[in-house]
Motif scaffolding. Structure first.
Motif, PDB file in Angstrom:
ATOM      1  N   ALA A   1       0.839  -1.205   0.000  1.00 56.32           N
ATOM      2  CA  ALA A   1       0.000   0.000   0.000  1.00 56.32           C
ATOM      3  C   ALA A   1       0.871   1.251   0.000  1.00 56.32           C
ATOM      4  O   ALA A   1       0.568   2.239  -0.685  1.00 56.32           O
ATOM      5  CB  ALA A   1      -0.928  -0.008   1.214  1.00 56.32           C
ATOM      6  N   PHE A   2       1.970   1.183   0.753  1.00 56.61           N
ATOM      7  CA  PHE A   2       2.894   2.316   0.772  1.00 56.61           C
ATOM      8  C   PHE A   2       3.414   2.589  -0.637  1.00 56.61           C
ATOM      9  O   PHE A   2       3.412   3.726  -1.114  1.00 56.61           O
ATOM     10  CB  PHE A   2       4.068   2.028   1.725  1.00 56.61           C
ATOM     11  N   GLU A   3       3.833   1.535  -1.328  1.00 58.10           N
ATOM     12  CA  GLU A   3       4.399   1.695  -2.667  1.00 58.10           C
ATOM     13  C   GLU A   3       3.332   2.205  -3.648  1.00 58.10           C
ATOM     14  O   GLU A   3       3.618   3.051  -4.499  1.00 58.10           O
ATOM     15  CB  GLU A   3       4.983   0.349  -3.129  1.00 58.10           C
ATOM     16  N   GLU A   4       2.115   1.705  -3.513  1.00 58.51           N
ATOM     17  CA  GLU A   4       1.033   2.164  -4.397  1.00 58.51           C
ATOM     18  C   GLU A   4       0.744   3.649  -4.203  1.00 58.51           C
ATOM     19  O   GLU A   4       0.593   4.401  -5.167  1.00 58.51           O
ATOM     20  CB  GLU A   4      -0.261   1.382  -4.114  1.00 58.51           C
ATOM     21  N   THR A   5       0.644   4.080  -2.940  1.00 56.99           N
ATOM     22  CA  THR A   5       0.326   5.485  -2.682  1.00 56.99           C
ATOM     23  C   THR A   5       1.504   6.371  -3.087  1.00 56.99           C
ATOM     24  O   THR A   5       1.311   7.457  -3.635  1.00 56.99           O
ATOM     25  CB  THR A   5      -0.011   5.704  -1.192  1.00 56.99           C
ATOM     26  N   ARG A   6       2.729   5.887  -2.859  1.00 54.75           N
ATOM     27  CA  ARG A   6       3.918   6.648  -3.272  1.00 54.75           C
ATOM     28  C   ARG A   6       3.918   6.835  -4.796  1.00 54.75           C
ATOM     29  O   ARG A   6       4.116   7.947  -5.300  1.00 54.75           O
ATOM     30  CB  ARG A   6       5.192   5.911  -2.830  1.00 54.75           C
ATOM     31  N   LEU A   7       3.660   5.749  -5.529  1.00 54.46           N
ATOM     32  CA  LEU A   7       3.679   5.843  -6.989  1.00 54.46           C
ATOM     33  C   LEU A   7       2.554   6.735  -7.506  1.00 54.46           C
ATOM     34  O   LEU A   7       2.733   7.473  -8.474  1.00 54.46           O
ATOM     35  CB  LEU A   7       3.564   4.443  -7.617  1.00 54.46           C
ATOM     36  N   ALA A   8       1.397   6.676  -6.851  1.00 56.13           N
ATOM     37  CA  ALA A   8       0.274   7.529  -7.274  1.00 56.13           C
ATOM     38  C   ALA A   8       0.684   9.001  -7.186  1.00 56.13           C
ATOM     39  O   ALA A   8       0.412   9.798  -8.093  1.00 56.13           O
ATOM     40  CB  ALA A   8      -0.953   7.257  -6.406  1.00 56.13           C
ATOM     41  N   LEU A   9       1.360   9.358  -6.099  1.00 52.54           N
ATOM     42  CA  LEU A   9       1.809  10.750  -5.964  1.00 52.54           C
ATOM     43  C   LEU A   9       2.891  11.073  -7.004  1.00 52.54           C
ATOM     44  O   LEU A   9       2.866  12.148  -7.621  1.00 52.54           O
ATOM     45  CB  LEU A   9       2.337  11.001  -4.543  1.00 52.54           C
ATOM     46  N   MET A  10       3.816  10.161  -7.235  1.00 50.87           N
ATOM     47  CA  MET A  10       4.869  10.421  -8.233  1.00 50.87           C
ATOM     48  C   MET A  10       4.268  10.639  -9.619  1.00 50.87           C
ATOM     49  O   MET A  10       4.683  11.524 -10.361  1.00 50.87           O
ATOM     50  CB  MET A  10       5.879   9.257  -8.274  1.00 50.87           C
ATOM     51  N   ARG A  11       3.254   9.824  -9.990  1.00 50.84           N
ATOM     52  CA  ARG A  11       2.593   9.996 -11.297  1.00 50.84           C
ATOM     53  C   ARG A  11       1.951  11.384 -11.388  1.00 50.84           C
ATOM     54  O   ARG A  11       1.949  12.015 -12.442  1.00 50.84           O
ATOM     55  CB  ARG A  11       1.524   8.913 -11.509  1.00 50.84           C
ATOM     56  N   LYS A  12       1.421  11.860 -10.241  1.00 46.49           N
ATOM     57  CA  LYS A  12       0.816  13.207 -10.258  1.00 46.49           C
ATOM     58  C   LYS A  12       1.892  14.274 -10.416  1.00 46.49           C
ATOM     59  O   LYS A  12       1.724  15.239 -11.174  1.00 46.49           O
ATOM     60  CB  LYS A  12       0.037  13.440  -8.967  1.00 46.49           C
ATOM     61  N   LEU A  13       2.998  14.110  -9.693  1.00 45.85           N
ATOM     62  CA  LEU A  13       4.070  15.118  -9.805  1.00 45.85           C
ATOM     63  C   LEU A  13       4.606  15.145 -11.234  1.00 45.85           C
ATOM     64  O   LEU A  13       5.009  16.197 -11.739  1.00 45.85           O
ATOM     65  CB  LEU A  13       5.190  14.818  -8.798  1.00 45.85           C
ATOM     66  N   GLU A  14       4.589  13.982 -11.904  1.00 46.92           N
ATOM     67  CA  GLU A  14       5.051  13.951 -13.306  1.00 46.92           C
ATOM     68  C   GLU A  14       4.124  14.740 -14.233  1.00 46.92           C
ATOM     69  O   GLU A  14       4.522  15.123 -15.318  1.00 46.92           O
ATOM     70  CB  GLU A  14       5.194  12.492 -13.775  1.00 46.92           C
ATOM     71  N   ARG A  15       2.872  14.978 -13.766  1.00 45.77           N
ATOM     72  CA  ARG A  15       1.962  15.796 -14.591  1.00 45.77           C
ATOM     73  C   ARG A  15       2.318  17.273 -14.517  1.00 45.77           C
ATOM     74  O   ARG A  15       2.024  18.042 -15.430  1.00 45.77           O
ATOM     75  CB  ARG A  15       0.494  15.616 -14.143  1.00 45.77           C
ATOM     76  N   ILE A  16       2.905  17.713 -13.391  1.00 46.72           N
ATOM     77  CA  ILE A  16       3.236  19.137 -13.288  1.00 46.72           C
ATOM     78  C   ILE A  16       4.654  19.405 -13.825  1.00 46.72           C
ATOM     79  O   ILE A  16       4.972  20.539 -14.197  1.00 46.72           O
ATOM     80  CB  ILE A  16       3.047  19.679 -11.843  1.00 46.72           C
ATOM     81  N   GLU A  17       5.486  18.360 -13.925  1.00 51.23           N
ATOM     82  CA  GLU A  17       6.870  18.523 -14.411  1.00 51.23           C
ATOM     83  C   GLU A  17       6.949  19.320 -15.732  1.00 51.23           C
ATOM     84  O   GLU A  17       7.708  20.292 -15.818  1.00 51.23           O
ATOM     85  CB  GLU A  17       7.518  17.140 -14.555  1.00 51.23           C
ATOM     86  N   PRO A  18       6.153  18.970 -16.767  1.00 45.99           N
ATOM     87  CA  PRO A  18       6.272  19.724 -18.036  1.00 45.99           C
ATOM     88  C   PRO A  18       5.744  21.153 -17.977  1.00 45.99           C
ATOM     89  O   PRO A  18       5.974  21.933 -18.907  1.00 45.99           O
ATOM     90  CB  PRO A  18       5.445  18.890 -19.036  1.00 45.99           C
ATOM     91  N   GLU A  19       5.037  21.488 -16.880  1.00 47.82           N
ATOM     92  CA  GLU A  19       4.538  22.862 -16.730  1.00 47.82           C
ATOM     93  C   GLU A  19       5.649  23.812 -16.289  1.00 47.82           C
ATOM     94  O   GLU A  19       5.507  25.028 -16.388  1.00 47.82           O
ATOM     95  CB  GLU A  19       3.420  22.914 -15.678  1.00 47.82           C
ATOM     96  N   LEU A  20       6.717  23.229 -15.752  1.00 46.13           N
ATOM     97  CA  LEU A  20       7.798  24.049 -15.213  1.00 46.13           C
ATOM     98  C   LEU A  20       8.732  24.485 -16.341  1.00 46.13           C
ATOM     99  O   LEU A  20       9.069  23.693 -17.223  1.00 46.13           O
ATOM    100  CB  LEU A  20       8.563  23.255 -14.145  1.00 46.13           C
ATOM    101  N   GLY A  21       9.147  25.751 -16.280  1.00 46.85           N
ATOM    102  CA  GLY A  21      10.008  26.276 -17.334  1.00 46.85           C
ATOM    103  C   GLY A  21      11.452  26.379 -16.880  1.00 46.85           C
ATOM    104  O   GLY A  21      11.921  25.596 -16.046  1.00 46.85           O
ATOM    105  N   ALA A  22      12.145  27.357 -17.412  1.00 45.45           N
ATOM    106  CA  ALA A  22      13.580  27.491 -17.122  1.00 45.45           C
ATOM    107  C   ALA A  22      13.824  28.270 -15.833  1.00 45.45           C
ATOM    108  O   ALA A  22      14.929  28.251 -15.295  1.00 45.45           O
ATOM    109  CB  ALA A  22      14.272  28.179 -18.289  1.00 45.45           C
ATOM    110  N   GLY A  23      12.800  28.961 -15.326  1.00 44.07           N
ATOM    111  CA  GLY A  23      12.976  29.775 -14.116  1.00 44.07           C
ATOM    112  C   GLY A  23      13.124  28.917 -12.871  1.00 44.07           C
ATOM    113  O   GLY A  23      12.941  27.700 -12.901  1.00 44.07           O
ATOM    114  N   ARG A  24      13.458  29.581 -11.758  1.00 41.52           N
ATOM    115  CA  ARG A  24      13.635  28.849 -10.498  1.00 41.52           C
ATOM    116  C   ARG A  24      12.313  28.388  -9.926  1.00 41.52           C
ATOM    117  O   ARG A  24      12.234  27.367  -9.247  1.00 41.52           O
ATOM    118  CB  ARG A  24      14.295  29.767  -9.458  1.00 41.52           C
TER     119      ARG A  24
END
Lengths: 223, 223
Positions: free
Chosen positions: B116-139
């Motif tokens: 369950a820990f691994e499932e919930t961890r991966l679910a959050l990582m998949r979500k963070l991967e959705r915001i990754e391409p929104e980030l540009g060159a700035g800090r």
């Protein structure tokens, strides 16, 4: 501006935006998906996997229902939100409060015992009693003109109305103004036209699927 | 304008508003309550029973964290939200997405088995991967200047940072830009000063209380 809402037929959150769009006579397209078996293109569009999603001008995409409804209001004047920052913030807060009441309706439907049903029903009634003193002498939330709080709460009242056909949910609650507000909202053409004609049947089907106390007492044929 | 935030010390949602207020050098008062044993005056103020609540000028009251943070931004120029309605709506949507990631962190902490820990961890990582391409060159989220998305996500990254001290949550995820964004946020003075000094100890205590797999593997003394 080309607007396309992606929804599923029972979604009370997209209904808020449909009411806003109908109220403003803004043309739009609505595409229904099966949320339990969503197409791949939808998974690509929606970071959270939830409806509604709004496609803007064919290429831009918005998600999150409160965000979508406020964007639609922003780009289709006149704005239904107050200009005063404090009043606007209070309207937004009552919209969020309405979302939490929508979640309470699901708890009522899913309650598995008469005791749990009564507890969830009373929890919602206590919440509705918090918004009662916010209502004034007008027909709607902030007078006689529709605002975004009205658009947000109409889907809630529509579902309470369906549930109320077989169980009196308001028993023991002091909600005169809330009940008048609900009646006024459900009489509006833009509210009545904001759902598919088969909403009631779909909603009954969903309630039966959840298999709770409400379904047993209210929907099954009397023995 | 007199502003008083009612919060409890672990609340990541009020922290968003504290970051906004510190960033704008806006004086405010913060009052901490015990959310598990709230005083009667708080129950009177908060229709939902949740924090944060904002008292404005001594008599007006706002609730719902996203609403409060946007109100604070509205009344303390310059605004941290974009002027363009579509960009502003996208910022708001990513803020809501951040709230859902905050709920995922609770699921990680409450997971009772390694699976369950691994499932919930991966679910959050998949979500963070959705915001990754929104980030540009700035800090930061939208360049080098702080915006409300930054204020909303910093509390999330602060908690991931504490959790990451004993477990690598980011294993197998492609989140270079998210990690750089997190580092930049956590280095900001207004972020570091937005919590009580004892946050880490309180957070560890909360994790232990939840009694999940994470607590067993990461917090208990090695045998």
């Amino acid at each position: 501006m080309d607007l396309e809402l992606i929804s599923f037929k029972l979604c009370p959150y997209v209904q808020r935006s449909v009411i806003t769009l109908l109220h403003k006579s803004q043309p739009f397209k609505i595409t229904h998906i099966d949320l339990h078996n969503p197409p791949d293109w939808f998974k690509e569009l929606s970071p959270s996997g939830q409806v509604p999603v709004l496609k803007v001008g064919g290429s831009d995409v918005l998600f999150e229902s409160a965000v979508i409804n406020e964007y639609i209001d922003d780009i289709t004047p006149p704005r239904l939100h107050p200009d005063d920052p404090l009043k606007r913030a209070r309207h937004r807060a009552w919209i969020e409060f309405g979302s939490s009441c929508m979640r309470d309706i699901l708890s009522i439907i899913e309650a598995q015992t008469e005791t749990a049903f009564e507890e969830t029903r009373l929890a919602l009634m206590r919440k509705l009693e918090r918004i009662e003193p916010e209502l004034g002498a007008g027909r709607l939330f902030a007078g006689d003109d529709l605002c975004l709080v009205d658009a947000a709460w109409a889907p809630l009242f529509m579902r309470l109305d369906i549930l109320g056909e077989t169980r009196n949910l308001f028993e023991g609650a002091s909600l005169d103004k809330v009940c008048r507000w609900s009646e006024a909202l459900l009489a509006l053409e833009q509210v009545q036209k904001s759902v598919v004609p088969e909403l009631r049947e779909l909603y009954h089907g969903m309630i039966e699927n959840r298999g709770g106390e409400y379904a047993r007492l209210a929907l099954l044929p009397e023995s």
